[in-house]
Design an enzyme around this catalytic site. Sequence first.
Site, PDB file in Angstrom:
ATOM      1  N   ARG A 250       0.854  -1.177   0.000  1.00 41.55           N
ATOM      2  CA  ARG A 250       0.000   0.000   0.000  1.00 41.55           C
ATOM      3  C   ARG A 250       0.894   1.231   0.000  1.00 41.55           C
ATOM      4  O   ARG A 250       1.950   1.245   0.631  1.00 41.55           O
ATOM      5  CB  ARG A 250      -0.926   0.024   1.233  1.00 41.55           C
ATOM      6  CG  ARG A 250      -2.071  -0.988   1.180  1.00 41.55           C
ATOM      7  CD  ARG A 250      -3.074  -0.620   0.100  1.00 41.55           C
ATOM      8  NE  ARG A 250      -4.242  -1.484   0.086  1.00 41.55           N
ATOM      9  CZ  ARG A 250      -4.377  -2.567  -0.667  1.00 41.55           C
ATOM     10  NH1 ARG A 250      -3.380  -2.926  -1.478  1.00 41.55           N
ATOM     11  NH2 ARG A 250      -5.472  -3.287  -0.634  1.00 41.55           N
ATOM     12  N   HIS A 298      -1.086   0.742  -9.898  1.00 42.03           N
ATOM     13  CA  HIS A 298      -1.740  -0.209  -8.995  1.00 42.03           C
ATOM     14  C   HIS A 298      -2.261  -1.402  -9.799  1.00 42.03           C
ATOM     15  O   HIS A 298      -3.432  -1.802  -9.698  1.00 42.03           O
ATOM     16  CB  HIS A 298      -2.878   0.457  -8.228  1.00 42.03           C
ATOM     17  CG  HIS A 298      -3.195  -0.242  -6.931  1.00 42.03           C
ATOM     18  ND1 HIS A 298      -3.580   0.420  -5.794  1.00 42.03           N
ATOM     19  CD2 HIS A 298      -3.178  -1.568  -6.588  1.00 42.03           C
ATOM     20  CE1 HIS A 298      -3.799  -0.440  -4.809  1.00 42.03           C
ATOM     21  NE2 HIS A 298      -3.564  -1.668  -5.273  1.00 42.03           N
TER      22      HIS A 298
END
Length: 332
Positions: A250, A298
């Site tokens: 993350r 991502h």
Amino acid sequence: MSQPRRLMLSQKMLDQLGYRIVQHTQGHAVELVSIESAVAAQRRDIDAVFISREVTGTSTKHEVHPELQACYDLMLANERLQWVHIHSAGADRPVYQALQQRGVQISTSSGANARVVAAMALAGLLALNKRFPMLWAQQQRREWVPLLGAGRMPRDLPGQTATIVGWGPIGQELGHLLTALGLNVIAVRTQQVASHGGVEMVHFDQMHTVLPRTDWLVLACPLTATTRGLVNAQMLQGLPPGAHLINVARGEVVVQDELIAVLQSGHLGGAFLDVFEHEPLPAESPLWTLPNVMVTPHAAGHSDGNAERVNQMFLNNLERWMSDQPLHQLAR
């Protein structure tokens, strides 16, 4: 006769999984409700929700599209909601945290894309080790410059050390791959356990002790109170000169401005980054143009086989939920 449990899911999943859902409800009464119709009618009688990939679409945790926000708002408004299954491995979006706080069970699809993410992390590591950013820049300039000489010659991977932060499905899969390539692997875990299987195990509290011998710092951990802001300037400076960072965890695990400064200083050899403090990554971020950085949107977990793996995890948990059994992969 008891009322049926009401399950909300996208119209696409309703069409695709309807018959399989019936098979997994073991004769219990269940009413399937599409997200689209539930939002339109503002229903307040939903018991469970399946958030599949197409529901979140191209929204991010930081920029939520109106259609997804309407779904989130409906979930928050349903006081009888008991369970939500999500397609992602992490449940750090604010809506899931808010639901958890009021007792809603949130189950994730952790492990569904472990091999896919591990492969992406490995690809980034191999690309950086083989100087792909430099070679790509040379290609754009149509320059033929062999990888010879100081600062250009790639290092042998066997004998290098990769410290993997997080030893869940992704970390373990990546550990197997890197061990097979001859790297020494250190795993940073929340639990204190003895080293085994050729992997050195250390607790988060001991992480600083292994940094000086870490060539590759690989982040594969969830976002928690422990990992938020974990990788800062001090930690990065604790790595040997020329070390690299791989982040498929993350974005908030890294203090991004401090990472940029250390990259610009030349202390780090480079970074492969799939996640960021704010997504999408702003166009003005220096990370886009730093010559020793590879940026991906991502995308580490994307692969065409993920949807079926997620669907099966949801169906398995549906069967357990209908029978009042403990769910698998509950978010912590």
